[in-house]
Design an enzyme around this catalytic site. Structure first.
Site, PDB file in Angstrom:
ATOM      1  N   LYS A 174       0.829  -1.210   0.000  1.00 64.99           N
ATOM      2  CA  LYS A 174       0.000   0.000   0.000  1.00 64.99           C
ATOM      3  C   LYS A 174       0.865   1.263   0.000  1.00 64.99           C
ATOM      4  O   LYS A 174       0.624   2.177  -0.788  1.00 64.99           O
ATOM      5  CB  LYS A 174      -0.930  -0.027   1.225  1.00 64.99           C
ATOM      6  CG  LYS A 174      -1.869   1.169   1.309  1.00 64.99           C
ATOM      7  CD  LYS A 174      -3.076   0.867   2.148  1.00 64.99           C
ATOM      8  CE  LYS A 174      -2.839   0.981   3.637  1.00 64.99           C
ATOM      9  NZ  LYS A 174      -2.639   2.371   4.102  1.00 64.99           N
ATOM     10  N   SER A 175       1.863   1.328   0.854  1.00 62.95           N
ATOM     11  CA  SER A 175       2.716   2.526   0.916  1.00 62.95           C
ATOM     12  C   SER A 175       3.404   2.774  -0.418  1.00 62.95           C
ATOM     13  O   SER A 175       3.495   3.912  -0.892  1.00 62.95           O
ATOM     14  CB  SER A 175       3.787   2.358   1.998  1.00 62.95           C
ATOM     15  OG  SER A 175       3.213   2.398   3.271  1.00 62.95           O
ATOM     16  N   ARG A 202       2.844   5.897  -3.256  1.00 64.58           N
ATOM     17  CA  ARG A 202       3.995   6.692  -3.701  1.00 64.58           C
ATOM     18  C   ARG A 202       4.197   6.577  -5.204  1.00 64.58           C
ATOM     19  O   ARG A 202       4.470   7.581  -5.882  1.00 64.58           O
ATOM     20  CB  ARG A 202       5.252   6.258  -2.933  1.00 64.58           C
ATOM     21  CG  ARG A 202       5.267   6.802  -1.483  1.00 64.58           C
ATOM     22  CD  ARG A 202       6.273   6.059  -0.648  1.00 64.58           C
ATOM     23  NE  ARG A 202       6.416   6.597   0.704  1.00 64.58           N
ATOM     24  CZ  ARG A 202       5.531   6.430   1.697  1.00 64.58           C
ATOM     25  NH1 ARG A 202       4.406   5.770   1.491  1.00 64.58           N
ATOM     26  NH2 ARG A 202       5.758   6.938   2.899  1.00 64.58           N
ATOM     27  N   GLY A 214      -5.093   8.255   5.177  1.00 57.47           N
ATOM     28  CA  GLY A 214      -4.196   9.258   5.751  1.00 57.47           C
ATOM     29  C   GLY A 214      -3.013   9.526   4.845  1.00 57.47           C
ATOM     30  O   GLY A 214      -2.557  10.669   4.702  1.00 57.47           O
ATOM     31  N   ARG A 234      -8.461  12.569  12.325  1.00 55.83           N
ATOM     32  CA  ARG A 234      -7.027  12.366  12.506  1.00 55.83           C
ATOM     33  C   ARG A 234      -6.240  13.677  12.386  1.00 55.83           C
ATOM     34  O   ARG A 234      -6.612  14.566  11.615  1.00 55.83           O
ATOM     35  CB  ARG A 234      -6.538  11.320  11.491  1.00 55.83           C
ATOM     36  CG  ARG A 234      -7.231   9.984  11.720  1.00 55.83           C
ATOM     37  CD  ARG A 234      -6.813   8.940  10.738  1.00 55.83           C
ATOM     38  NE  ARG A 234      -5.397   8.599  10.873  1.00 55.83           N
ATOM     39  CZ  ARG A 234      -4.766   7.783  10.039  1.00 55.83           C
ATOM     40  NH1 ARG A 234      -5.409   7.244   9.030  1.00 55.83           N
ATOM     41  NH2 ARG A 234      -3.498   7.509  10.228  1.00 55.83           N
ATOM     42  N   GLN A 260       4.844   9.530   6.865  1.00 54.97           N
ATOM     43  CA  GLN A 260       3.944  10.383   6.082  1.00 54.97           C
ATOM     44  C   GLN A 260       4.406  11.835   6.152  1.00 54.97           C
ATOM     45  O   GLN A 260       4.432  12.548   5.146  1.00 54.97           O
ATOM     46  CB  GLN A 260       2.510  10.242   6.586  1.00 54.97           C
ATOM     47  CG  GLN A 260       1.937   8.858   6.319  1.00 54.97           C
ATOM     48  CD  GLN A 260       0.530   8.666   6.853  1.00 54.97           C
ATOM     49  OE1 GLN A 260       0.010   9.525   7.568  1.00 54.97           O
ATOM     50  NE2 GLN A 260      -0.077   7.558   6.518  1.00 54.97           N
ATOM     51  N   ASP A 311       1.865  -0.809  11.999  1.00 58.06           N
ATOM     52  CA  ASP A 311       0.576  -1.310  11.504  1.00 58.06           C
ATOM     53  C   ASP A 311       0.324  -2.765  11.899  1.00 58.06           C
ATOM     54  O   ASP A 311      -0.766  -3.299  11.677  1.00 58.06           O
ATOM     55  CB  ASP A 311       0.505  -1.161   9.977  1.00 58.06           C
ATOM     56  CG  ASP A 311       0.516   0.310   9.555  1.00 58.06           C
ATOM     57  OD1 ASP A 311       0.119   1.168  10.367  1.00 58.06           O
ATOM     58  OD2 ASP A 311       0.936   0.600   8.420  1.00 58.06           O
ATOM     59  N   ARG A 358      -6.591   2.623  18.027  1.00 60.01           N
ATOM     60  CA  ARG A 358      -6.297   1.186  18.017  1.00 60.01           C
ATOM     61  C   ARG A 358      -5.876   0.659  19.379  1.00 60.01           C
ATOM     62  O   ARG A 358      -6.039  -0.528  19.656  1.00 60.01           O
ATOM     63  CB  ARG A 358      -5.187   0.884  17.008  1.00 60.01           C
ATOM     64  CG  ARG A 358      -5.690   0.825  15.606  1.00 60.01           C
ATOM     65  CD  ARG A 358      -4.632   0.352  14.626  1.00 60.01           C
ATOM     66  NE  ARG A 358      -5.169   0.463  13.272  1.00 60.01           N
ATOM     67  CZ  ARG A 358      -4.447   0.661  12.188  1.00 60.01           C
ATOM     68  NH1 ARG A 358      -3.143   0.765  12.271  1.00 60.01           N
ATOM     69  NH2 ARG A 358      -5.031   0.747  11.007  1.00 60.01           N
ATOM     70  N   ARG A 382      -7.238  -2.916   9.871  1.00 56.98           N
ATOM     71  CA  ARG A 382      -6.244  -3.779  10.523  1.00 56.98           C
ATOM     72  C   ARG A 382      -6.852  -4.484  11.748  1.00 56.98           C
ATOM     73  O   ARG A 382      -6.458  -5.601  12.075  1.00 56.98           O
ATOM     74  CB  ARG A 382      -5.003  -2.982  10.902  1.00 56.98           C
ATOM     75  CG  ARG A 382      -4.416  -2.230   9.714  1.00 56.98           C
ATOM     76  CD  ARG A 382      -2.943  -2.441   9.502  1.00 56.98           C
ATOM     77  NE  ARG A 382      -2.475  -1.576   8.431  1.00 56.98           N
ATOM     78  CZ  ARG A 382      -2.195  -1.963   7.190  1.00 56.98           C
ATOM     79  NH1 ARG A 382      -2.319  -3.227   6.845  1.00 56.98           N
ATOM     80  NH2 ARG A 382      -1.784  -1.101   6.278  1.00 56.98           N
TER      81      ARG A 382
HETATM   82  C1  S3P Z   1       2.536   5.099   6.098  1.00 59.06           C
HETATM   83  C2  S3P Z   1       3.128   5.456   7.279  1.00 59.06           C
HETATM   84  C3  S3P Z   1       2.587   5.073   8.594  1.00 59.06           C
HETATM   85  C4  S3P Z   1       1.619   3.895   8.480  1.00 59.06           C
HETATM   86  C5  S3P Z   1       0.623   4.069   7.369  1.00 59.06           C
HETATM   87  C6  S3P Z   1       1.343   4.240   6.032  1.00 59.06           C
HETATM   88  C7  S3P Z   1       3.157   5.570   4.847  1.00 59.06           C
HETATM   89  O1  S3P Z   1       1.910   6.167   9.146  1.00 59.06           O
HETATM   90  O2  S3P Z   1       0.941   3.703   9.691  1.00 59.06           O
HETATM   91  O3  S3P Z   1      -0.208   2.935   7.299  1.00 59.06           O
HETATM   92  O4  S3P Z   1       2.825   5.037   3.759  1.00 59.06           O
HETATM   93  O5  S3P Z   1       4.016   6.467   4.907  1.00 59.06           O
HETATM   94  P1  S3P Z   1       2.714   7.350   9.917  1.00 59.06           P
HETATM   95  O6  S3P Z   1       3.693   7.904   8.977  1.00 59.06           O
HETATM   96  O7  S3P Z   1       1.674   8.364  10.287  1.00 59.06           O
HETATM   97  O8  S3P Z   1       3.305   6.681  11.110  1.00 59.06           O
END
Ligand code: S3P
Length: 438
Positions: free
Chosen positions: A22-23, A27, A98, A126, A172, A320, A351, A393
């Site tokens: 996902k990350s 990107r 987010g 958030r 993030q 996560d 969570r 999750r």
């Molecule tokens: C993510 C960073 C994490 C993670 C989120 C995805 C990212 O959050 O919990 O699921 O893709 O950079 P934080 O950067 O707020 O810790």
């Protein structure tokens, strides 16, 4: 939608390729949208969160074509490049994501556009000031709803570089600042309090943007201004999704599963280090580094697991995975402590509170404080009813709990899994696990 996770009557066995990370998918789509030229992405995660990013960049003027191939998405993106994003026709909806909202703030900060970002009920609770604060220091302006929540309107403009110490260990926030740095003349540098996922540092160079890093100082930087160039990228499998299958195999005796093509970035696989420390039998076979390490996991159950202490420094590498690790901890001998996990309170749900409540409802022995959680074992979890609170999750962690419980675990609002792992129950079924949706 309610899901009934039934205790399994046999071991998990077989091979499953988990969907794209996902990350990395977020990107890859965002960097392609920012780039000059046409990018080709394969293996992109087809989930609600990534769809939010795809729709967002479309609304901002990138041309995106998607084709469903082998469970993932092949995507062609014509980026806006040096001409920049267009003003969208209305607010951009980030859904539950987010990463979409926060990374977009960094993407948009340096352009002369006004864009309002909205999100669902969970995302609208958030905190966003962690991102807007450094971007304001660089020269962008934001109007926000009450508190520091969405909807947020980005008023982009010329930026100055900064040297920024992140107050929270958040990839993030780090990424948003670095992306804004591509528009600021000079060096934009971020310093992190603990090592966070470094996907941006690895992936941006593929898109023609050099990123400097210093592992000892925990810094990363870009020298702007620089316009990303189109690239080709094949997204590997998501270790955070794999974690649920790994845990499921460990919970059921006699299991033996293989998960090929999983991203094995050291900043993401803290959960594997913790499980190995607890005594789990997991083989990691690294295949390539491209630019992310990718390889195969083999997991066999049978070993008696022992409790462990998860330290604040390692939390970002498994942030996560805490919900599913807490489920596994309930079957380990002794008290497992998760220290410094306050960030869990501002994820898709609180969570920390939700986990303590959910585990207790299933007969787990749990204690929690402001930023810690303790799970005592070994306890055979019981059946019962739990609520995912709309948090993907948690939904999947409870499904894993159900496999080894004495009775059925019924999970409300299970549809939340679509956010990151829509094929979760199919993949469990491929490993021999039944379950039912109602
Ligand atoms: C993510 C960073 C994490 C993670 C989120 C995805 C990212 O959050 O919990 O699921 O893709 O950079 P934080 O950067 O707020 O810790």
């Amino acid at each position: 939608m309610r899901y009934h996770a039934r205790p399994v009557d046999g071991p998990l066995a077989g091979e499953v390729t988990v969907p794209g990370d996902k990350s990395l998918s977020h990107r890859a789509v965002l960097f392609s949208a920012m780039a000059e030229g046409t990018s080709a992405l394969t293996g992109v995660l087809d989930s609600a969160d990534v769809r939010s990013t795809i729709e967002a960049v479309r609304a901002l003027g990138a041309r995106v074509e998607t084709a469903r191939v082998g469970g993932g998405l092949d995507i062609g993106v014509v980026g806006w490049g040096a001409s920049g994003p267009l003003a969208p026709g209305g607010p951009v909806d980030c859904g539950n994501s987010g990463t979409t909202a926060r990374l977009l703030m960094g993407v948009l900060a340096g352009w002369d556009v006004e864009v309002t970002l909205t999100g669902d009920e969970s995302l609208s609770r958030r905190p966003m000031a962690r991102v807007t604060a450094p971007l304001e220091r660089m020269g962008a302006a934001f109007t926000m709803a009450e508190g520091d929540r969405l909807p947020v309107t980005v008023h982009g403009g010329p930026l100055a570089p900064i040297d920024y110490e992140l107050p929270v260990a958040s990839a993030q926030v780090k990424t948003a600042v670095l992306l804004a740095g591509t528009r600021a003349p000079g060096r934009t540098l971020v310093r992190e309090p603990a090592p966070c996922r470094d996907h941006t540092e690895r992936l941006l160079p593929l898109f023609g943007v050099p990123v400097g890093t210093d592992a000892v100082e925990r810094t990363a930087w870009v020298d702007g201004p620089v316009v990303p160039r189109a690239a080709h990228y094949d997204v590997p499998g998501d270790p955070s999704s794999a974690a649920f299958l790994v845990a499921a195999a460990l919970m059921v005796s006699g299991s033996d599963i293989v998960l090929p093509r999983v991203a094995l970035n050291p900043t993401r696989i803290g959960f594997l280090r913790v499980l190995e420390r607890m005594g789990a039998d997991i083989t990691v076979d690294l295949a390539v580094i491209d630019p992310e390490p990718v390889g195969t996991l083999r997991v066999r159950s049978g070993a008696t697991l022992a409790a462990t202490i998860v330290t604040p420094d390692e939390v970002p590498s498994l942030i996560d995975e805490v919900p599913v690790l807490a489920i596994v901890a309930s079957m380990a001998e002794g008290t497992t402590r998760f220290a410094g996990v306050g960030e869990l309170r501002v994820k898709e749900s609180d969570r920390l509170e939700a986990l303590a409540e959910g585990l207790r409802a299933l007969g787990g022995r749990v204690r929690s404080g402001d930023d810690w959680l303790e799970v005592e074992g070994p306890v055979r979890l019981a059946g019962g009813a739990v609520d995912s609170r709309g948090d993907h999750r948690l939904a999947m962690a409870y499904a894993v709990a159900g496999l080894a419980a004495t009775d059925t675990v019924s999970i409300d609002r299970f549809e939340a899994v679509d956010v990151s792992y829509p094929t979760f129950t199919e993949d469990l079924a491929a490993l021999g696990v039944g379950g039912a949706l109602r």
